[in-house]
Design an enzyme around this catalytic site. Structure first.
Site, PDB file in Angstrom:
ATOM      1  N   SER A   1       0.813  -1.217   0.000  1.00  0.00           N
ATOM      2  CA  SER A   1       0.000   0.000   0.000  1.00  0.00           C
ATOM      3  C   SER A   1       0.847   1.268   0.000  1.00  0.00           C
ATOM      4  O   SER A   1       0.340   2.352  -0.285  1.00  0.00           O
ATOM      5  CB  SER A   1      -0.934   0.015   1.212  1.00  0.00           C
ATOM      6  OG  SER A   1      -1.880  -1.028   1.135  1.00  0.00           O
TER       7      SER A   1
ATOM      8  N   GLY B   1      -4.344  -2.027  -0.923  1.00  0.00           N
ATOM      9  CA  GLY B   1      -3.488  -1.700  -2.055  1.00  0.00           C
ATOM     10  C   GLY B   1      -3.169  -0.217  -2.069  1.00  0.00           C
ATOM     11  O   GLY B   1      -3.710   0.556  -1.278  1.00  0.00           O
TER      12      GLY B   1
ATOM     13  N   CYS C   1      -9.441  -1.697   3.266  1.00  0.00           N
ATOM     14  CA  CYS C   1      -8.652  -0.550   2.803  1.00  0.00           C
ATOM     15  C   CYS C   1      -9.006  -0.174   1.360  1.00  0.00           C
ATOM     16  O   CYS C   1     -10.110   0.289   1.117  1.00  0.00           O
ATOM     17  CB  CYS C   1      -7.167  -0.855   2.986  1.00  0.00           C
ATOM     18  SG  CYS C   1      -6.122   0.616   2.890  1.00  0.00           S
ATOM     19  N   LEU C   2      -8.106  -0.352   0.390  1.00  0.00           N
ATOM     20  CA  LEU C   2      -8.450  -0.034  -1.000  1.00  0.00           C
ATOM     21  C   LEU C   2      -9.640  -0.868  -1.443  1.00  0.00           C
ATOM     22  O   LEU C   2     -10.500  -0.397  -2.200  1.00  0.00           O
ATOM     23  CB  LEU C   2      -7.251  -0.283  -1.921  1.00  0.00           C
ATOM     24  CG  LEU C   2      -7.483   0.036  -3.405  1.00  0.00           C
ATOM     25  CD1 LEU C   2      -7.750   1.515  -3.627  1.00  0.00           C
ATOM     26  CD2 LEU C   2      -6.294  -0.407  -4.252  1.00  0.00           C
TER      27      LEU C   2
ATOM     28  N   GLN D   1     -12.721   0.922  -0.467  1.00  0.00           N
ATOM     29  CA  GLN D   1     -13.018   2.042  -1.357  1.00  0.00           C
ATOM     30  C   GLN D   1     -13.573   1.557  -2.698  1.00  0.00           C
ATOM     31  O   GLN D   1     -14.499   2.155  -3.258  1.00  0.00           O
ATOM     32  CB  GLN D   1     -11.760   2.879  -1.568  1.00  0.00           C
ATOM     33  CG  GLN D   1     -11.235   3.521  -0.298  1.00  0.00           C
ATOM     34  CD  GLN D   1      -9.761   3.869  -0.382  1.00  0.00           C
ATOM     35  OE1 GLN D   1      -9.169   3.875  -1.463  1.00  0.00           O
ATOM     36  NE2 GLN D   1      -9.151   4.131   0.763  1.00  0.00           N
TER      37      GLN D   1
ATOM     38  N   GLY E   1      -4.883   7.079   2.016  1.00  0.00           N
ATOM     39  CA  GLY E   1      -4.934   8.505   1.729  1.00  0.00           C
ATOM     40  C   GLY E   1      -6.220   8.944   1.069  1.00  0.00           C
ATOM     41  O   GLY E   1      -6.383  10.123   0.726  1.00  0.00           O
TER      42      GLY E   1
ATOM     43  N   HIS F   1      -7.203  -1.916   9.019  1.00  0.00           N
ATOM     44  CA  HIS F   1      -6.573  -3.218   8.784  1.00  0.00           C
ATOM     45  C   HIS F   1      -6.829  -4.194   9.927  1.00  0.00           C
ATOM     46  O   HIS F   1      -6.081  -4.214  10.910  1.00  0.00           O
ATOM     47  CB  HIS F   1      -5.066  -3.031   8.584  1.00  0.00           C
ATOM     48  CG  HIS F   1      -4.717  -2.416   7.276  1.00  0.00           C
ATOM     49  ND1 HIS F   1      -4.443  -3.161   6.146  1.00  0.00           N
ATOM     50  CD2 HIS F   1      -4.632  -1.123   6.899  1.00  0.00           C
ATOM     51  CE1 HIS F   1      -4.188  -2.356   5.134  1.00  0.00           C
ATOM     52  NE2 HIS F   1      -4.302  -1.110   5.566  1.00  0.00           N
TER      53      HIS F   1
ATOM     54  N   GLU G   1      -6.286  -7.269   9.918  1.00  0.00           N
ATOM     55  CA  GLU G   1      -5.207  -8.268   9.979  1.00  0.00           C
ATOM     56  C   GLU G   1      -3.996  -7.743  10.735  1.00  0.00           C
ATOM     57  O   GLU G   1      -3.047  -8.491  11.014  1.00  0.00           O
ATOM     58  CB  GLU G   1      -4.790  -8.706   8.571  1.00  0.00           C
ATOM     59  CG  GLU G   1      -3.837  -7.792   7.833  1.00  0.00           C
ATOM     60  CD  GLU G   1      -4.470  -6.497   7.365  1.00  0.00           C
ATOM     61  OE1 GLU G   1      -3.726  -5.580   6.975  1.00  0.00           O
ATOM     62  OE2 GLU G   1      -5.714  -6.375   7.392  1.00  0.00           O
TER      63      GLU G   1
END
Length: 359
Positions: free
Chosen positions: A45, A221, A248-249, A252, A292, A333, A335
């Protein structure tokens, strides 16, 4: 040897080089974690970014390959206040400087990372360069201004697996769309006795369904989710056909697949101490984060999905849940590695969703 860190706003820091020599461009960001520099360096990432650690001493427990989150570092550069040259850890096989040199990562130490972090917090993340080249101040700033921004970039193609691979497990099969997946995501799925099939980010919906999966994991990612709209289109075709969990990504991209919009945060969330509130239970979790961009809550169709978690620092969306199909995601996250393990239960939630599908 001297090294320089220059920002697009004209700020230049002079420090001492460690690791590789040369010049690297990227987006300059900061991470507030006190430990976990190995996982941060090897987290896909961070592709495209020059990472600043706010904790003042880095490298004190050396390097060991058991804690990597990918095959090697993905950062463009590494910034620390003080580098530890003599680590103390029975697991260590080398020190941080040797590791960065081996992988051609340029590092700089001895600068005022507190001042740098305050500048990034007030002005936002910026393009920048880190270099050992003897350049004038004007040349440094000019190159920093030319550093590529993350907006619209497809960085996923640089970090996704080139070929699909399988980690054997139990009777349920989970496909992981690899947008830059951390190894610990696969480890966690394997702990639940799931057979894990990791596929490249460009894999089409039809190809994924042909693998006969019982669940779909959308991994973390780098970069702007709008740079990988092809992935959102494939996710859209898969919704409702099997349980989906995004991180995360992946969170999104699930939002984009549902018709929501995303936007760039001022300086992002990167660290292991971010408070997140579960809106159902009111419970607060301390989470590990690295992103971000975020989902715009106002663009989420209330008939389709709802916000499930929010960040207590700035009230940004930290989780969404679909109303009529088995799909959910979180911005943080679960994990961990590095970070708190408060949210590991989400993997068990995903497993139960798979086990009970179709309801």
């Amino acid at each position: 040897m001297k090294a320089y860190l220059a920002l697009e706003d004209g700020t230049v820091f002079e420090g001492i080089s460690f690791g590789a020599t040369g010049l690297r461009q990227g987006e300059v960001v900061f991470n507030t974690s006190m430990t976990g520099y190995q996982e941060i360096l090897t987290d896909p990432s961070y592709c495209g970014q020059i990472v600043t650690m706010t904790y003042p001493l880095i490298g004190n427990y050396g390097i060991n390959r058991d804690d990597f989150e990918s095959a090697g570092p993905k950062v463009r550069g590494f910034v620390v206040r003080e580098l530890c040259h003599v680590p103390s850890n029975w697991r260590s096989t080398s020190n941080l400087e040797e590791f960065l040199k081996e992988h051609q990562i340029v590092g700089i130490q001895g600068i005022d990372t507190r001042s740098l972090t305050k500048r990034l917090r007030s002005s936002g993340t910026m393009g920048g360069i880190i270099t050992t080249d003897a350049l004038t101040r004007a040349e440094l700033v000019d190159l920093a201004k030319k550093a590529p921004v993350l907006n619209g970039q497809d960085l996923v193609s640089q970090v996704t697996t080139k070929e699909a691979y399988t980690v054997a497990g139990g009777k349920y099969r989970v496909v992981v769309m690899d947008f830059g997946a951390k190894r610990n995501i696969v480890r966690w799925l394997s702990k639940l006795d799931l057979t894990v099939i990791v596929v490249p980010a460009h894999t089409g919906a039809e190809e994924i369904l042909a693998l006969n999966p019982d669940g779909l994991m959308l991994s973390n990612g780098p970069g702007d989710p709008k740079g990988v709209l092809y992935a959102a289109e494939n996710i859209k075709k898969l919704l409702g056909k099997l349980p989906v969990f995004g991180i995360c990504l992946g969170h999104q991209l699930l939002g984009l697949a549902l018709g929501a919009d995303t936007y760039k945060l001022h300086f992002g969330h990167r660290g292991g101490n971010h408070p997140v509130k579960d809106l159902d239970t009111g419970r607060v979790y301390i989470t590990s984060q690295n992103h971000g961009f975020a989902i715009n809550a106002d663009t989420l169709d209330p008939q389709v999905a709802e916000v499930s978690h929010i960040n207590l620092n700035d009230h940004t969306v930290e989780g969404i849940r679909c109303k009529n199909i088995p799909a959910f995601s979180v911005q943080y996250h679960p994990e961990a590695f590095p970070g708190p393990t408060d949210s590991e239960y989400l993997f068990e939630k995903f497993y139960d969703m798979i086990r009970n599908f179709p309801a």
